[in-house]
Design an enzyme around this catalytic site. Sequence first.
Site, PDB file in Angstrom:
ATOM      1  N   GLN A   1      -3.615 -77.109 -20.531  1.00 33.15           N
ATOM      2  CA  GLN A   1      -4.264 -76.879 -19.762  1.00 33.15           C
ATOM      3  C   GLN A   1      -5.370 -78.092 -19.094  1.00 33.15           C
ATOM      4  OE1 GLN A   1      -7.742 -74.975 -21.639  1.00 33.15           O
ATOM      5  NE2 GLN A   1      -8.550 -74.055 -19.762  1.00 33.15           N
ATOM      6  N   GLY A   2      -5.274 -78.345 -17.883  1.00 34.58           N
ATOM      7  CA  GLY A   2      -5.958 -79.403 -17.427  1.00 34.58           C
ATOM      8  C   GLY A   2      -7.003 -78.954 -16.592  1.00 34.58           C
TER       9      GLY A   2
ATOM     10  N   GLU B   1      -9.656 -67.039 -21.962  1.00 38.48           N
ATOM     11  CA  GLU B   1      -9.705 -68.177 -23.284  1.00 38.48           C
ATOM     12  C   GLU B   1     -10.876 -67.824 -24.048  1.00 38.48           C
ATOM     13  OE1 GLU B   1     -10.437 -72.258 -21.806  1.00 38.48           O
ATOM     14  OE2 GLU B   1     -10.188 -73.126 -23.624  1.00 38.48           O
TER      15      GLU B   1
END
Lengths: 381, 414
Positions: B134-135, B254
């Site tokens: 995940q960026g 998340e």
Amino acid sequence: MSTKQPDNFGFGEDETMLRDSARKFFTDNCGADKLHALVAGDFNPHRESECNWDRDLWRQVVELGWTAACIPERAAGIGMPRVAAVALAEEAGRVAFPSPLLATFMASFVLEACHTAAADQMLEAIAMGKPVTLAIADIAGSPEEVETDVRVGADGCLSGSVCLVQDARKCDALVVSAGSETGTGLYLVDLGAEGVEIVPDHIIDLTRDQASIRFDGAAAIEVGAPGSAKAVVEAALPAILCVLSADMVGAGEWLLQTTVEYARTRIQFDRPIGFFQAVKHPLVNVMIEIDDARSLTYNAACAADVGADHALRLARMAKSRASDMAVFSASRAVQFHGGIGFTWECYVHLFFKRQMHSQTLLGDGRHHRHLLAEELISSAA
Amino acid sequence: MAQAQHTDTAEQNEFRAYCREWLENNHPGWPDVPLPQGALELSDPAALEWLQGWQKSAFEAGLIGCDYPSEVGGGGRENCQLIANEEMLAARTPYLPNLIGLGMAAPTVFFHARDSVKQDLLPKLFSGEEIWCQGFSEPGAGSDLANQQTFARRDGDNWVINGHKVWTTLAHFASWMILLCRTDKEDKYNGLSYFVVPIKEALGKGVTVRPLIKLTGETGFNEVLFDDLIVPDEYRLDEVGAGWKVAMTTLSHERGAGPMVTPASGGMSTKEESGVSTGSPASLIALAKTQARGGKTAADDPLLRDEIVKLIIRRQAFRQNERRARVSALTDHPMRIPLQNKLVSSELNQDVAQLAYQIQGAASSLSVADERAPDGGQWQLAYMNSFGITIAAGTNEVQRNILGERVLGLPKSK
């Protein structure tokens, strides 16, 4: 009977409808302004002991069927699960309702567990609206030992005294544990009878009354099997702790929402104070503690409804979390209301005082954690 | 006594029985290579490979991606991932290595990518053959996530990406990255766009991945640099400028508050008999009974007993809150409990591990390298690693802002 809990804690359509109608009833009839006018007339800390409540509202509560809701059908009640009483107690807590409702629920849970004709007869009277209270706590407030200083004489009459009796002056009768040659049993006493004296405590909580009761040859009916007080109270204790926890959950939610509203509107430094994280974050912490206490309470009440063995353990968890939450929600509400929160005219103190009272009744958080530790830590292999 | 029984559907019942039987016969056992406490700390390729084998077999058996439609490689079931998770937890299976992919990338791709991309990428994500990362975070965009500086410039049918991402868990193994970046420098929130980026094939050709070392000395996360990386427009999710909206889908999952249930395996890193379940307050009891204190044990200390029971109560409350959140009649605000999920669970885990320090007393000074360390020093490691979760996915301070603003209606902090 299966002891597996339903996913919805037993809140079916009937229970939800009852809860919603209670909320509407309280919204319509029990605003904090009316409560303040009813109970907070005298601010003198040395005032005479008071018992302020609205008997007419109690009559309406009875007509709505709340006292009959959780009485078993064998005693002419509606036979709803204990979560229905929990829902009503939560709504009552949300308006800090001065009434014998909680005391009557507690007495009825004990009477239901007696399984005698005499107890069932009193349950029928409760279903019809007779307010009854309960005396099982020792001077420290612990309900565990059910030992009181009351003795049963050879003539079957009671002598001695009990303490910490809730809403005694609002009730007509009392269920009390008393010692006799056959052990500690449970007895029913008419509070208006000869040889019964109610000695009111001077308490801080303006929304309840509390008293010691002295017996001097008072006539009594034994409602449990001889010597059964401890077993009966233990069976009823999960539900008893749950309704008290639910009251704290409701009062906690009022304190939270009222303080949030104040934080949204009170301007300092050109901003609503709820903008500041020093206010915002603790309010979120209060919310989290309320949610914990609420879910634990429903869980424990549901466990009691399905007859789970560990219902008492779950109820102690609920009472422990609810008691700690009660203190926290009360203190933050006063603190974040600032100067106005420190005054008698602000309604917050009514709920603050009820919370500080409830958290100690029938054992505070630490008391129940101590007993949980005995069960969970000492017995773990 | 009439009461509505909310129980499993017929499909769930049948699926639960299936999962249970499959797990009885197909528990993978334990590898010869040591596993770290969780997938966030994976650095040994041999450990990864073994865990990928486990994820693949669970996927092929239908225990992963159950609630996604079959066109994208899912099981085509309804509300069954929760069942599979419960059964995998009960069977104490190892954790799943592709956790960023399963927890964050899958729902985001599913809700926002074009169909061809979903069908192409999701099956290998579910199977674990392709690891995802995940960026999001950058040196200047942590809690203030929208302050993205990584820039994607349009070039015909392609985008040219330049920038710098940090704390990128599993990037060193990842084939794909979900990337939030800027496409318009004038508008902070509406100037963001969202891409899926094939980083492994571009390593050394526009993508550089460098490991960062955690305070524990472990790695598992990285910094990722983009230098004129070319990405086809096909890999853009949703509209140009809709990146913030897409990122909310990622973040809600998340934080445990999204519509798709994340596949979760037992989460055990070691065999039960030798291991420590550092998330479990009950396992503090076993530890306390082995620690000498004043002629007795730590389990006899009344203050420690009180603290242990407090945590057991909070753990029970967390479970009961999750149960209540599924009963709409018992929740005043639909997001009130879901938005507490990450905040409450991460602080509970942290407090459990912190109490283990107190229970051990001076023995808590011993590291995983000292054979005399109680429970192999795993509690100390768990405590240090717990900060990863109280900081990640929006620090818990940001979570309290979100709860205060979205649920309680308090004024916004920004």
